[in-house]
Write a protein that holds these residues in place. Structure first.
Motif, PDB file in Angstrom:
ATOM      1  N   TYR A   1       5.084 -12.335   3.969  1.00 58.61           N
ATOM      2  CA  TYR A   1       4.744 -13.757   4.013  1.00 58.61           C
ATOM      3  C   TYR A   1       3.269 -13.928   3.684  1.00 58.61           C
ATOM      4  O   TYR A   1       2.433 -13.273   4.298  1.00 58.61           O
ATOM      5  N   PRO A   2       2.944 -14.766   2.697  1.00 60.09           N
ATOM      6  CA  PRO A   2       3.854 -15.509   1.814  1.00 60.09           C
ATOM      7  C   PRO A   2       4.550 -14.591   0.820  1.00 60.09           C
ATOM      8  O   PRO A   2       4.053 -13.513   0.507  1.00 60.09           O
ATOM      9  N   ARG A   3       5.686 -15.055   0.306  1.00 59.17           N
ATOM     10  CA  ARG A   3       6.499 -14.227  -0.587  1.00 59.17           C
ATOM     11  C   ARG A   3       5.757 -13.837  -1.857  1.00 59.17           C
ATOM     12  O   ARG A   3       6.023 -12.798  -2.439  1.00 59.17           O
ATOM     13  N   LYS A   4       4.827 -14.685  -2.289  1.00 54.18           N
ATOM     14  CA  LYS A   4       4.082 -14.389  -3.511  1.00 54.18           C
ATOM     15  C   LYS A   4       3.260 -13.115  -3.380  1.00 54.18           C
ATOM     16  O   LYS A   4       2.821 -12.563  -4.389  1.00 54.18           O
ATOM     17  N   HIS A   5       3.051 -12.628  -2.174  1.00 54.04           N
ATOM     18  CA  HIS A   5       2.256 -11.427  -1.954  1.00 54.04           C
ATOM     19  C   HIS A   5       3.109 -10.163  -1.838  1.00 54.04           C
ATOM     20  O   HIS A   5       2.640  -9.147  -1.319  1.00 54.04           O
ATOM     21  N   ARG A   6       4.338 -10.224  -2.329  1.00 52.83           N
ATOM     22  CA  ARG A   6       5.206  -9.040  -2.251  1.00 52.83           C
ATOM     23  C   ARG A   6       4.594  -7.842  -2.978  1.00 52.83           C
ATOM     24  O   ARG A   6       4.557  -6.730  -2.450  1.00 52.83           O
ATOM     25  N   ALA A   7       4.072  -8.059  -4.189  1.00 55.90           N
ATOM     26  CA  ALA A   7       3.456  -6.951  -4.935  1.00 55.90           C
ATOM     27  C   ALA A   7       2.190  -6.473  -4.228  1.00 55.90           C
ATOM     28  O   ALA A   7       1.920  -5.267  -4.175  1.00 55.90           O
ATOM     29  N   LEU A   8       1.418  -7.397  -3.669  1.00 60.40           N
ATOM     30  CA  LEU A   8       0.216  -7.013  -2.926  1.00 60.40           C
ATOM     31  C   LEU A   8       0.593  -6.178  -1.711  1.00 60.40           C
ATOM     32  O   LEU A   8      -0.059  -5.162  -1.417  1.00 60.40           O
ATOM     33  N   ALA A   9       1.642  -6.575  -1.004  1.00 59.55           N
ATOM     34  CA  ALA A   9       2.084  -5.817   0.172  1.00 59.55           C
ATOM     35  C   ALA A   9       2.453  -4.386  -0.219  1.00 59.55           C
ATOM     36  O   ALA A   9       2.125  -3.430   0.502  1.00 59.55           O
ATOM     37  N   GLN A  10       3.124  -4.220  -1.350  1.00 60.08           N
ATOM     38  CA  GLN A  10       3.502  -2.877  -1.802  1.00 60.08           C
ATOM     39  C   GLN A  10       2.268  -2.036  -2.103  1.00 60.08           C
ATOM     40  O   GLN A  10       2.221  -0.844  -1.772  1.00 60.08           O
ATOM     41  N   ARG A  11       1.261  -2.641  -2.707  1.00 63.11           N
ATOM     42  CA  ARG A  11       0.018  -1.909  -2.998  1.00 63.11           C
ATOM     43  C   ARG A  11      -0.700  -1.531  -1.704  1.00 63.11           C
ATOM     44  O   ARG A  11      -1.271  -0.441  -1.590  1.00 63.11           O
ATOM     45  N   ILE A  12      -0.696  -2.437  -0.732  1.00 60.66           N
ATOM     46  CA  ILE A  12      -1.355  -2.147   0.546  1.00 60.66           C
ATOM     47  C   ILE A  12      -0.667  -0.976   1.239  1.00 60.66           C
ATOM     48  O   ILE A  12      -1.327  -0.076   1.772  1.00 60.66           O
ATOM     49  N   VAL A  13       0.657  -0.971   1.246  1.00 65.11           N
ATOM     50  CA  VAL A  13       1.386   0.133   1.884  1.00 65.11           C
ATOM     51  C   VAL A  13       1.083   1.454   1.180  1.00 65.11           C
ATOM     52  O   VAL A  13       0.908   2.494   1.829  1.00 65.11           O
ATOM     53  N   ALA A  14       0.986   1.416  -0.147  1.00 57.93           N
ATOM     54  CA  ALA A  14       0.741   2.643  -0.911  1.00 57.93           C
ATOM     55  C   ALA A  14      -0.678   3.160  -0.735  1.00 57.93           C
ATOM     56  O   ALA A  14      -0.903   4.380  -0.759  1.00 57.93           O
ATOM     57  N   GLN A  15      -1.633   2.262  -0.526  1.00 57.76           N
ATOM     58  CA  GLN A  15      -3.048   2.661  -0.516  1.00 57.76           C
ATOM     59  C   GLN A  15      -3.736   2.396   0.816  1.00 57.76           C
ATOM     60  O   GLN A  15      -4.895   2.759   0.995  1.00 57.76           O
ATOM     61  N   GLY A  16      -3.026   1.776   1.730  1.00 57.51           N
ATOM     62  CA  GLY A  16      -3.621   1.440   3.022  1.00 57.51           C
ATOM     63  C   GLY A  16      -2.563   1.396   4.101  1.00 57.51           C
ATOM     64  O   GLY A  16      -1.777   2.334   4.247  1.00 57.51           O
ATOM     65  N   ALA A  17      -2.522   0.303   4.851  1.00 63.58           N
ATOM     66  CA  ALA A  17      -1.533   0.190   5.923  1.00 63.58           C
ATOM     67  C   ALA A  17      -1.193  -1.275   6.153  1.00 63.58           C
ATOM     68  O   ALA A  17      -2.075  -2.136   6.159  1.00 63.58           O
ATOM     69  N   LEU A  18       0.090  -1.540   6.347  1.00 66.38           N
ATOM     70  CA  LEU A  18       0.576  -2.855   6.752  1.00 66.38           C
ATOM     71  C   LEU A  18       1.034  -2.728   8.200  1.00 66.38           C
ATOM     72  O   LEU A  18       1.807  -1.828   8.531  1.00 66.38           O
ATOM     73  N   VAL A  19       0.556  -3.631   9.055  1.00 69.75           N
ATOM     74  CA  VAL A  19       0.691  -3.475  10.508  1.00 69.75           C
ATOM     75  C   VAL A  19       1.283  -4.737  11.126  1.00 69.75           C
ATOM     76  O   VAL A  19       0.929  -5.860  10.729  1.00 69.75           O
ATOM     77  N   SER A  20       2.178  -4.556  12.093  1.00 66.06           N
ATOM     78  CA  SER A  20       2.730  -5.690  12.830  1.00 66.06           C
ATOM     79  C   SER A  20       3.097  -5.247  14.241  1.00 66.06           C
ATOM     80  O   SER A  20       3.517  -4.111  14.449  1.00 66.06           O
TER      81      SER A  20
END
Length: 375
Positions: free
Chosen positions: A180-199
């Motif tokens: 969320y937002p959905r437009k950041h789907r590609a950004l989220a994938q890059r963050i997971v590959a190069q950093g961390a997505l946390v919840s």
């Protein structure tokens, strides 16, 4: 209790309706830190919970738990628990700390010195450029840029850190499997590959208005300081800044034109005591002592004999499992998953060990969650 059973017990607790992180932590303290004992305690004290919670504890949804465990079994996914040695120590000092964090990507980044960059969703072109410049320079100075993956300033900060070849941490207000937002789907994938997505929210959790202030306390709590680039007087970024100040962290604000409504929030912060900054170097200078202190604290913490990391009283130099890790590293960059396969050591322990080696300049963290052995 093996890892699978322990994870299942944690997931049952996390999905218990109405339990919450605070009450779960209280149960863990009463149970000596053991999640199975904490669950047993909760089941005996059903008067503390409503009928829905008691029914869930008596008969949890096995299909939902299986889906959760399936997500956690995927490479790079982790349930980081407050009972683990590499749970971020800065989060332990905030009001209402989370009990767990769902992490997709490199969980060890949560122990690195972080700076939050936040601001308006509908930021101006100038504000977006300021966000990119601060994120790029702070990343190159050795800080991990942390934000909330929202439109505007958040997204610009994440993208600039990634483009600089550095890691970035996104704390989200949904489950870790949603974007969320959905437009950041590609950004989220890059963050997971190069950093961390946390919840802190379980899988499948949708975006809700009340989730974002909760997310903001984690953004502020993970970070040594928070930089607000643009914000109107009703911006959620001011909540993040307020929480950072209440947590004893540094708050920085960029000034702007008095004709720009998005400068008013920053001007209010400055009047209330935030540091006025014009250059990233000012943030680096202000936070460098705290970053050094955090490194010393983590080195001591991760070397404790009772920590999950394999360090012992004789130090990591004498520990054969560190030898296995260094041998697994070889001379070429390797990912955490590759190191786990080569060494046979669990990813949770490897994250702590790699951080210890980074602090002693034996290993360097590289983009893409890779690690390189240093001469």
């Amino acid at each position: 209790m093996d890892e699978s059973d322990e994870l299942r017990a944690w997931l049952i607790a996390l999905r218990t309706p109405g339990l919450g992180a605070g009450r779960l932590r209280e149960a863990l303290v009463a149970a000596g830190g053991r999640i199975d004992a904490a669950l047993a305690l909760l089941r005996r004290r059903t008067a503390m919970l409503d009928d829905c919670a008691a029914a869930w504890l008596d008969a949890p949804d096995e299909a939902r738990l299986a889906a959760d465990l399936g997500w956690l079994a995927e490479p790079g996914h982790r349930l980081l628990r407050c009972t683990e040695a590499d749970f971020p120590p800065l989060l332990e000092t905030i009001p209402q700390p989370p009990a767990v964090l769902f992490v997709a990507g490199n969980a060890s980044l949560l122990l690195h010195p972080q700076v939050a960059i936040v601001g308006a969703r509908g930021a101006s072109p100038v504000g977006l450029e300021h966000a990119r410049r601060f994120a790029r320079e702070l990343a190159l100075a050795g800080f991990t840029v942390t934000s909330g993956m929202a439109d505007g300033i958040d997204g610009a900060a994440h993208e600039a850190a990634l483009e600089a070849g550095a890691a970035t941490v996104a704390v989200v207000g949904t489950g870790p499997d949603r974007v969320y937002p959905r437009k950041h789907r590609a950004l989220a994938q890059r963050i997971v590959a190069q950093g961390a997505l946390v919840s802190e929210f379980p899988l499948g959790t949708a975006a809700r208005a009340d989730h974002f202030p909760r997310r903001n306390r984690i953004i502020a709590g993970l970070s040594l300081g928070t930089v607000v680039v643009e914000a109107d007087l009703k911006s959620g970024s001011l909540i993040t800044a307020r929480l950072a100040g209440e947590q004893g962290r540094e708050v920085f604000a960029l000034p702007g034109s008095i004709a720009n409504p998005l400068a008013r929030g920053c001007h209010r912060l400055i009047r209330d005591g935030a540091r006025l900054v014009e250059e990233p170097a000012e943030v680096v200078e202000a936070l460098a002592p705290a970053a050094r202190a955090l490194g010393v604290e983590l080195a001591v913490r991760l070397a404790q004999p009772d920590a999950p990391a394999p360090g012992r009283a004789g130090g990591w130099h004498a520990d054969p499992e560190y030898g296995r890790l260094l041998a697994a590293l070889g001379h070429d960059p390797a990912t955490l998953d590759e190191l786990a396969t080569r060494s046979g050591l669990p990813a949770a322990a490897l994250s702590s060990m790699l951080l210890m080696l980074e602090l002693e300049d034996r290993v360097a963290g590289l983009p893409g969650n890779r690690y390189q052995r240093l001469p």
